[in-house]
Design a protein around this motif. Structure first.
Motif, PDB file in Angstrom:
ATOM      1  N   THR A  72       3.759   2.153   5.493  1.00  0.00           N
ATOM      2  CA  THR A  72       2.335   1.938   5.772  1.00  0.00           C
ATOM      3  C   THR A  72       1.740   1.006   4.706  1.00  0.00           C
ATOM      4  N   GLY A  73       0.450   0.793   4.788  1.00  0.00           N
ATOM      5  CA  GLY A  73      -0.222  -0.110   3.851  1.00  0.00           C
ATOM      6  C   GLY A  73       0.088   0.185   2.388  1.00  0.00           C
ATOM      7  N   SER A  74       0.220   1.448   2.062  1.00  0.00           N
ATOM      8  CA  SER A  74       0.507   1.795   0.661  1.00  0.00           C
ATOM      9  C   SER A  74       1.871   1.275   0.224  1.00  0.00           C
ATOM     10  N   THR A 149     -12.281   0.414   1.841  1.00  0.00           N
ATOM     11  CA  THR A 149     -12.498   1.345   2.943  1.00  0.00           C
ATOM     12  C   THR A 149     -13.178   2.641   2.505  1.00  0.00           C
ATOM     13  N   ASP A 175      -6.072  -6.648  -1.875  1.00  0.00           N
ATOM     14  CA  ASP A 175      -5.915  -5.638  -0.830  1.00  0.00           C
ATOM     15  C   ASP A 175      -6.780  -6.072   0.347  1.00  0.00           C
ATOM     16  N   THR A 178      -8.055  -3.415   5.242  1.00  0.00           N
ATOM     17  CA  THR A 178      -9.077  -3.184   6.267  1.00  0.00           C
ATOM     18  C   THR A 178      -9.815  -4.463   6.651  1.00  0.00           C
ATOM     19  N   GLN A 200      -2.566  -0.478  10.946  1.00  0.00           N
ATOM     20  CA  GLN A 200      -3.370   0.428  11.779  1.00  0.00           C
ATOM     21  C   GLN A 200      -4.870   0.308  11.566  1.00  0.00           C
ATOM     22  N   LYS A 201      -5.310  -0.803  10.975  1.00  0.00           N
ATOM     23  CA  LYS A 201      -6.758  -0.964  10.815  1.00  0.00           C
ATOM     24  C   LYS A 201      -7.193  -2.056  11.797  1.00  0.00           C
TER      25      LYS A 201
HETATM   26  C1  LIG Z   1      -5.765   2.396   4.483  1.00  0.00           C
HETATM   27  C2  LIG Z   1      -5.802   1.626   3.190  1.00  0.00           C
HETATM   28  C3  LIG Z   1      -4.701   1.549   2.317  1.00  0.00           C
HETATM   29  C4  LIG Z   1      -3.446   2.358   2.488  1.00  0.00           C
HETATM   30  O1  LIG Z   1      -2.834   2.167   3.687  1.00  0.00           O
HETATM   31  P1  LIG Z   1      -1.964   3.343   4.330  1.00  0.00           P
HETATM   32  O2  LIG Z   1      -1.536   2.718   5.614  1.00  0.00           O
HETATM   33  O3  LIG Z   1      -2.852   4.512   4.491  1.00  0.00           O
HETATM   34  O4  LIG Z   1      -0.826   3.613   3.442  1.00  0.00           O
HETATM   35  C5  LIG Z   1      -4.813   0.753   1.186  1.00  0.00           C
HETATM   36  N1  LIG Z   1      -5.942   0.081   0.917  1.00  0.00           N
HETATM   37  C6  LIG Z   1      -7.023   0.158   1.711  1.00  0.00           C
HETATM   38  C7  LIG Z   1      -8.250  -0.605   1.362  1.00  0.00           C
HETATM   39  C8  LIG Z   1      -6.976   0.930   2.873  1.00  0.00           C
HETATM   40  O5  LIG Z   1      -8.062   1.014   3.655  1.00  0.00           O
END
Ligand SMILES: *Cc1c(COP(=O)(O)O)cnc(C)c1O
Length: 394
Positions: A72-74, A149, A175, A178, A200-201
Motif C-alpha cells: 500500500t501507500g506506506s 489526509t 507524499d 491523496t 486507493q485514493k
Molecule cells: C493513505 C495515506 C498514506 C498511507 O497509505 P496506505 O495505503 O494507507 O499505506 C500515506 N500518506 C498519506 C498522505 C495518505 O493519505
C-alpha cells in the motif's frame, strides 16, 4: 468462533467517502478479477512497461525510475525514505499532520535523524521555514506532504519548497498519496526528486500496488549508498533487476494489483489528467457548499484546502464518532472522524476518484443532513443536497 459457521464473503454495501479507500471503478475491479499470468511472462513484462509509461504520465515526469511498489501507500513511502536516507543523515519532516509524523518514524528506522518543521495542524508549510531549517540543520532530505489526509491541507508553493531544499543540496521527497490523479501535481516542473503515492485514493484502485518515482540524481545517491538499504524487500537497487532492463526475479509482483492499477491509469488517460483535476475541484466545491449549508465549518483556509479531502467542524458540539457511526449504520456511507488537533470536533469527507461524482456527493450530503437532524441539530436535512446541486448547476 466455529469455523464451519463462516459463510460466503458478503461485505456490507458501503459508499466509500472517507480518507480512503475510495470507491473502486467497475472497470478497475474487472481488471483486478482477471486471471493472473506469470510475472516474468513476456505478456506481463509488456504490461509492466505500459504501467510504467502511464505512471510517468500521471506523475508528470520523465523519470525512468517510475514503478508500482508492491504494497500500500506506506510501502512506497518506506521505499522512498528507506532508500534515500542513510544512517546518520538528517531529514526535515513536516509537523503539520499525521503523515509527517509517519515520515519521521520511517527516517528514524532508516537510521536517520528526523527534524520536524513545526507548523500548526491545518496549515501548510512556509517555504521560509524550510529555508531556515535547511540552513540550521543541513539535511540531506526534505520531506513534504503534498496532500495531508489527516487535516485536508494541500501544500501550495511546492516549487518554492523544492528551491529552498535544493539551494542547500537536499533532496525533496513528496507524499502525493491523496493527490496523484485527482489534484494538480507536477513532479518535474516543481523539482520534486522522489514522489510516492497509493492506489486507493484518487486513482480508485484496490490497495496493493503503489506508485513511486525517483529522478536520476536521487537514484544516483541511492545506488551509491555506503550501507545497504535496511529493507531487502524495498531495496531499489535490487528492484532495479526486475523493473529495469534485466527483468530478473526479485519477488513475485502482485499481478492483479498491477492489472488494476494499469486500468485505473488508463481511465486517467481517457479522461485527461487536467480534466480530472477539474472534476475533483468542481465536485469538491459542490460538496463543500453542501457542508456549509448544513452548518459545518471549514477547518482549512481556502488557499490551502485540499479538494480530495475536506475536514469540517460539526455544529452543536456533536461528537464526530457518533456522526460517523450513524452515517455508516443508518445510511451505509463511510466518512471518518478528524485526527489529532481536530479529533473531537471534525469529520473528514473524501472526494476522490470514482467517488468524485454527482451521485456519491449528493448521497453523502443527504445522509449527513438526516444524520445531523436525527442527532437533534435544527437544520433542513435537504439543505446540503440543494446547495451542492445549485453549485453543480452553475
Ligand atoms: C493513505 C495515506 C498514506 C498511507 O497509505 P496506505 O495505503 O494507507 O499505506 C500515506 N500518506 C498519506 C498522505 C495518505 O493519505
Amino acid at each position: 468462533m466455529d469455523s464451519t459457521d463462516i459463510g460466503e464473503l458478503r461485505p456490507p454495501d458501503r459508499l466509500l467517502m472517507g480518507p480512503g479507500p475510495s470507491e473502486t471503478h467497475p472497470r478497475v475491479l474487472r481488471a483486478f478479477g482477471t486471471t493472473p499470468i506469470g510475472h516474468l511472462d513476456p505478456a506481463f513484462v509488456e504490461m509492466m512497461d505500459e504501467t510504467q509509461s502511464l505512471l510517468r504520465s500521471v506523475f508528470r515526469t520523465d523519470n525512468r525510475w517510475t514503478i508500482p511498489v508492491s504494497g500500500t501507500g506506506s510501502a512506497s513511502m518506506e521505499a522512498a525514505i528507506g532508500n534515500l536516507v542513510e544512517p546518520g543523515e538528517t531529514a526535515l519532516v513536516p509537523g503539520n499532520g499525521y503523515f509527517g509524523g509517519r515520515m519521521a518514524e520511517m527516517v528514524r528506522r532508516a537510521g536517520g535523524e528526523p527534524v520536524t518543521i513545526e507548523t500548526p495542524w491545518g496549515e501548510p508549510l512556509d517555504p521560509e521555514d524550510v529555508r531556515t531549517a535547511c540552513a540550521e540543520h543541513d539535511p540531506s532530505v526534505v520531506g513534504v506532504v503534498h496532500a495531508e489526509t489527516s487535516t485536508g491541507v494541500r501544500q501550495p508553493s511546492m516549487a518554492e519548497l523544492t528551491d529552498a531544499a535544493h539551494d542547500h543540496g537536499a533532496f525533496v521527497v513528496a507524499d502525493c498519496v491523496t493527490s496523484l490523479g485527482g489534484v494538480e501535481f507536477r513532479m518535474d516542473e516543481w523539482g520534486v526528486d522522489v514522489a510516492y503515492s497509493g492506489g486507493q485514493k484518487c486513482l480508485s484502485c484496490p490497495p496493493g500496488a503503489s506508485p513511486l518515482s525517483v529522478n536520476d540524481a536521487a537514484m544516483e545517491k541511492i545506488l551509491g549508498r555506503e550501507t545497504p538499504v535496511r529493507s531487502w524487500y524495498l531495496d531499489l537497487s535490487l528492484l532495479e533487476g526486475y523493473w529495469g532492463e534485466e527483468r530478473s526475479y526479485h519477488h513475485t509482483a502482485p499481478i492483479n494489483n498491477i492489472y488494476a492499477l494499469r486500468e485505473a491509469l488508463r481511465l486517467v488517460e481517457e479522461e485527461g489528467l487536467s480534466a480530472r483535476w477539474d472534476r475533483h475541484r468542481r465536485l469538491s466545491t459542490a460538496l463543500q457548499e453542501g457542508l456549509w449549508a448544513l452548518g459545518l465549518d471549514p477547518v482549512v483556509a481556502p488557499s490551502a484546502r485540499l479538494p480530495s479531502l475536506i475536514t469540517a467542524q460539526l455544529p452543536g458540539g456533536l461528537a464526530p464518532g457518533d456522526v460517523v457511526e450513524t452515517m455508516r449504520e443508518e445510511h451505509a456511507v463511510e466518512i471518518a472522524t478528524g485526527l489529532g488537533a481536530f479529533a473531537d470536533e471534525a469529520v473528514r469527507i473524501g472526494c476522490m476518484g470514482h467517488g468524485a461524482r454527482r451521485g456519491p456527493v449528493l448521497e453523502t450530503l443527504g445522509a449527513l443532513g438526516e444524520t445531523l437532524s436525527s442527532h437533534g441539530i435544527g437544520v433542513d436535512p435537504g439543505a446540503g443536497v440543494s446547495a451542492a446541486a445549485d453549485e453543480l448547476g452553475k
